[in-house]
Design an enzyme around this catalytic site. Structure first.
Site, PDB file in Angstrom:
ATOM      1  N   ARG A  92       8.744   0.409 -20.122  1.00  0.00           N
ATOM      2  CA  ARG A  92       9.786  -0.513 -19.634  1.00  0.00           C
ATOM      3  C   ARG A  92       9.246  -1.917 -19.805  1.00  0.00           C
ATOM      4  O   ARG A  92       8.215  -2.262 -19.216  1.00  0.00           O
ATOM      5  CB  ARG A  92      10.104  -0.214 -18.169  1.00  0.00           C
ATOM      6  CG  ARG A  92      10.954  -1.278 -17.512  1.00  0.00           C
ATOM      7  CD  ARG A  92      11.519  -0.857 -16.183  1.00  0.00           C
ATOM      8  NE  ARG A  92      12.631   0.064 -16.362  1.00  0.00           N
ATOM      9  CZ  ARG A  92      13.550   0.315 -15.447  1.00  0.00           C
ATOM     10  NH1 ARG A  92      13.513  -0.288 -14.273  1.00  0.00           N
ATOM     11  NH2 ARG A  92      14.532   1.163 -15.679  1.00  0.00           N
ATOM     12  N   HIS A 119      19.056   0.131 -22.810  1.00  0.00           N
ATOM     13  CA  HIS A 119      18.622   1.088 -21.781  1.00  0.00           C
ATOM     14  C   HIS A 119      19.144   2.471 -22.198  1.00  0.00           C
ATOM     15  O   HIS A 119      20.035   3.041 -21.574  1.00  0.00           O
ATOM     16  CB  HIS A 119      19.179   0.662 -20.415  1.00  0.00           C
ATOM     17  CG  HIS A 119      18.494   1.301 -19.250  1.00  0.00           C
ATOM     18  ND1 HIS A 119      17.428   2.181 -19.385  1.00  0.00           N
ATOM     19  CD2 HIS A 119      18.723   1.203 -17.908  1.00  0.00           C
ATOM     20  CE1 HIS A 119      17.045   2.580 -18.186  1.00  0.00           C
ATOM     21  NE2 HIS A 119      17.803   2.003 -17.273  1.00  0.00           N
ATOM     22  N   GLN A 122      19.325   5.694 -19.846  1.00  0.00           N
ATOM     23  CA  GLN A 122      20.412   5.561 -18.883  1.00  0.00           C
ATOM     24  C   GLN A 122      21.730   6.025 -19.504  1.00  0.00           C
ATOM     25  O   GLN A 122      22.464   6.838 -18.928  1.00  0.00           O
ATOM     26  CB  GLN A 122      20.523   4.080 -18.462  1.00  0.00           C
ATOM     27  CG  GLN A 122      21.642   3.801 -17.509  1.00  0.00           C
ATOM     28  CD  GLN A 122      21.393   4.397 -16.141  1.00  0.00           C
ATOM     29  OE1 GLN A 122      20.355   4.171 -15.558  1.00  0.00           O
ATOM     30  NE2 GLN A 122      22.332   5.173 -15.626  1.00  0.00           N
ATOM     31  N   ASP A 211      27.483  -3.101 -13.959  1.00  0.00           N
ATOM     32  CA  ASP A 211      26.049  -3.230 -13.702  1.00  0.00           C
ATOM     33  C   ASP A 211      25.843  -4.603 -13.068  1.00  0.00           C
ATOM     34  O   ASP A 211      26.772  -5.430 -13.028  1.00  0.00           O
ATOM     35  CB  ASP A 211      25.281  -3.084 -15.033  1.00  0.00           C
ATOM     36  CG  ASP A 211      23.761  -3.104 -14.860  1.00  0.00           C
ATOM     37  OD1 ASP A 211      23.273  -2.949 -13.720  1.00  0.00           O
ATOM     38  OD2 ASP A 211      23.056  -3.293 -15.874  1.00  0.00           O
ATOM     39  N   CYS A 252      24.741   2.028 -13.067  1.00  0.00           N
ATOM     40  CA  CYS A 252      23.396   2.589 -13.328  1.00  0.00           C
ATOM     41  C   CYS A 252      22.483   2.466 -12.116  1.00  0.00           C
ATOM     42  O   CYS A 252      21.481   3.167 -12.041  1.00  0.00           O
ATOM     43  CB  CYS A 252      22.780   1.912 -14.546  1.00  0.00           C
ATOM     44  SG  CYS A 252      22.577   0.137 -14.339  1.00  0.00           S
ATOM     45  N   ARG A 280      19.758  11.536 -14.691  1.00  0.00           N
ATOM     46  CA  ARG A 280      18.674  10.923 -15.472  1.00  0.00           C
ATOM     47  C   ARG A 280      17.563  11.945 -15.699  1.00  0.00           C
ATOM     48  O   ARG A 280      17.027  12.085 -16.792  1.00  0.00           O
ATOM     49  CB  ARG A 280      18.089   9.706 -14.729  1.00  0.00           C
ATOM     50  CG  ARG A 280      19.011   8.512 -14.569  1.00  0.00           C
ATOM     51  CD  ARG A 280      19.226   7.779 -15.861  1.00  0.00           C
ATOM     52  NE  ARG A 280      17.978   7.346 -16.482  1.00  0.00           N
ATOM     53  CZ  ARG A 280      17.317   6.212 -16.168  1.00  0.00           C
ATOM     54  NH1 ARG A 280      17.811   5.382 -15.282  1.00  0.00           N
ATOM     55  NH2 ARG A 280      16.191   5.878 -16.790  1.00  0.00           N
TER      56      ARG A 280
HETATM   57  N1   CP Z   1      19.000   2.698 -13.443  1.00  0.00           N
HETATM   58  C1   CP Z   1      17.689   2.447 -13.495  1.00  0.00           C
HETATM   59  O1   CP Z   1      17.056   2.410 -14.570  1.00  0.00           O
HETATM   60  O2   CP Z   1      17.109   2.267 -12.283  1.00  0.00           O
HETATM   61  P1   CP Z   1      15.621   1.782 -11.982  1.00  0.00           P
HETATM   62  O3   CP Z   1      15.513   0.335 -12.381  1.00  0.00           O
HETATM   63  O4   CP Z   1      15.434   1.982 -10.508  1.00  0.00           O
HETATM   64  O5   CP Z   1      14.657   2.606 -12.788  1.00  0.00           O
HETATM   65  N1  NVA Z   2      20.709  -4.425 -16.355  1.00  0.00           N
HETATM   66  C1  NVA Z   2      19.771  -4.050 -15.325  1.00  0.00           C
HETATM   67  C2  NVA Z   2      19.579  -2.581 -15.296  1.00  0.00           C
HETATM   68  C3  NVA Z   2      18.648  -2.071 -14.240  1.00  0.00           C
HETATM   69  C4  NVA Z   2      18.457  -0.600 -14.298  1.00  0.00           C
HETATM   70  C5  NVA Z   2      18.455  -4.766 -15.548  1.00  0.00           C
HETATM   71  O1  NVA Z   2      18.017  -4.866 -16.697  1.00  0.00           O
HETATM   72  O2  NVA Z   2      17.868  -5.240 -14.566  1.00  0.00           O
END
Ligand code: CP
Ligand code: NVA
Length: 298
Positions: A92, A119, A122, A211, A252, A280
């Site tokens: 990540r 993502h 997701q 989101d 999400c 997930r």
């Molecule tokens: N939806 C998602 O990726 O959540 P987190 O940021 O908690 O991993």
């Molecule tokens: N768009 C959000 C998704 C979190 C899971 C972010 O990148 O923070």
């Protein structure tokens, strides 16, 4: 997301459904996976770590603060280290380029667990959830309301792969990636709509998705974003009532009630957000089994 074909996605869904019914063994028994996370996470970390353990594998969690990256070791050398010790990497990152560099220097599979651009894990799970809730992906229409962010970009690509109509409503300055829009236009044709009008996007939608307005890494533009998005792009009961009868609400997570969604929607009967989060794990387990070519052992 675009590394997958429609056939791959359908195969992952079949395995995920079987995994969800507890039909799994210890296929990852000899595998160690590293999770390298530059940003916080609740669901992604939990779902990968729990899922890998169910399948007999092990995980090592690393972040950018406690590794030598924080003291200037290059990303290239760090990537070479992952390859020497683990069978796969789940990363990540802030910049998508970081993932591409890691994938170039580490000769092991690298899974995108969220970048500024995409993502995909997701969205793969979200399409599985839509299929589970609606029985089929055919005849669905997705409306994405809010910020044209990483989740929106992957959702567009996922709809392109699976042939699902999608309408995206964002303020003009927060549209999804132009490159992705141009890639999808010849595929989805008039089933791809990019608009500034949420009411237009939700018309006949069987799924309404939103989101956060301020993604991780976007904190410096928080004030500008909130004034561009509120109140027009908030998903509320009135907007939901303009979608198709029986439409589901997706997010999400994490959510900010009162910003991108009203509490009565996300906590109401049309919301599937917690099943969406659980999926997930099932889908990522299926992805790992496919990635390591272990499907035939199921
Ligand atoms: N939806 C998602 O990726 O959540 P987190 O940021 O908690 O991993
Ligand atoms: N768009 C959000 C998704 C979190 C899971 C972010 O990148 O923070």
């Amino acid at each position: 997301m675009s590394d997958l074909t429609k056939h791959d996605v359908n195969e992952i869904f079949t395995i995920a459904s079987r995994l969800k019914m507890n039909k799994y063994g210890r296929q990852l028994e000899d595998k160690v996976l590293a999770l390298f996370f530059e940003k916080p996470s609740t669901r992604t970390r939990l779902s990968f770590e729990a899922g890998i353990r169910h399948l007999g594998g092990s995980t090592i969690y690393l972040d950018a603060v406690t590794t030598q990256i924080s003291r200037g070791e290059s990303l290239e050398d760090t990537a070479r280290m992952f390859e020497r010790f683990v069978d796969g990497l789940i990363a990540r990152v802030y910049k998508h380029q970081t993932l591409e560099t890691i994938a170039k220097y580490a000769r092991i599979p690298v899974i995108n667990a969220l970048s500024d651009k995409e993502h995909p894990c997701q969205v793969l799970s979200d399409l599985f959830t839509i299929k589970e809730k609606k029985g089929r992906l055919e005849d669905q229409k997705i409306a994405f309301i809010g910020d044209g962010n990483n989740v929106c970009n992957s959702l567009l690509l996922g709809c392109g792969i699976m042939g699902i109509p999608i309408s995206v409503a964002t303020p003009p300055e927060f549209r999804p990636s132009q490159k992705i829009i141009e890639l999808l236009q010849p595929v989805l044709k008039d089933q791809l709509v990019i608009t500034s009008e949420p009411e237009q996007a939700v018309r006949d939608a069987s799924v309404v998705y939103t989101d956060v307005f301020v993604s991780m890494g976007d904190e410096a533009t928080k004030e500008k974003r909130l004034s561009a998005f509120l109140p027009k792009y908030q998903v509320n009961q009135k907007l939901m009532s303009q979608a198709r009868n029986g439409a589901i609400f997706m997010h999400c997570l994490p959510a900010h009630r009162g910003e991108e969604v009203q509490a009565e929607v996300i906590d109401g009967s049309q919301s599937v957000v917690f099943d969406q989060a659980e999926n997930r794990m099932h889908v990522q387990k299926a992805l790992l089994l496919k990635m390591f070519n272990l499907i035939s052992y199921l």
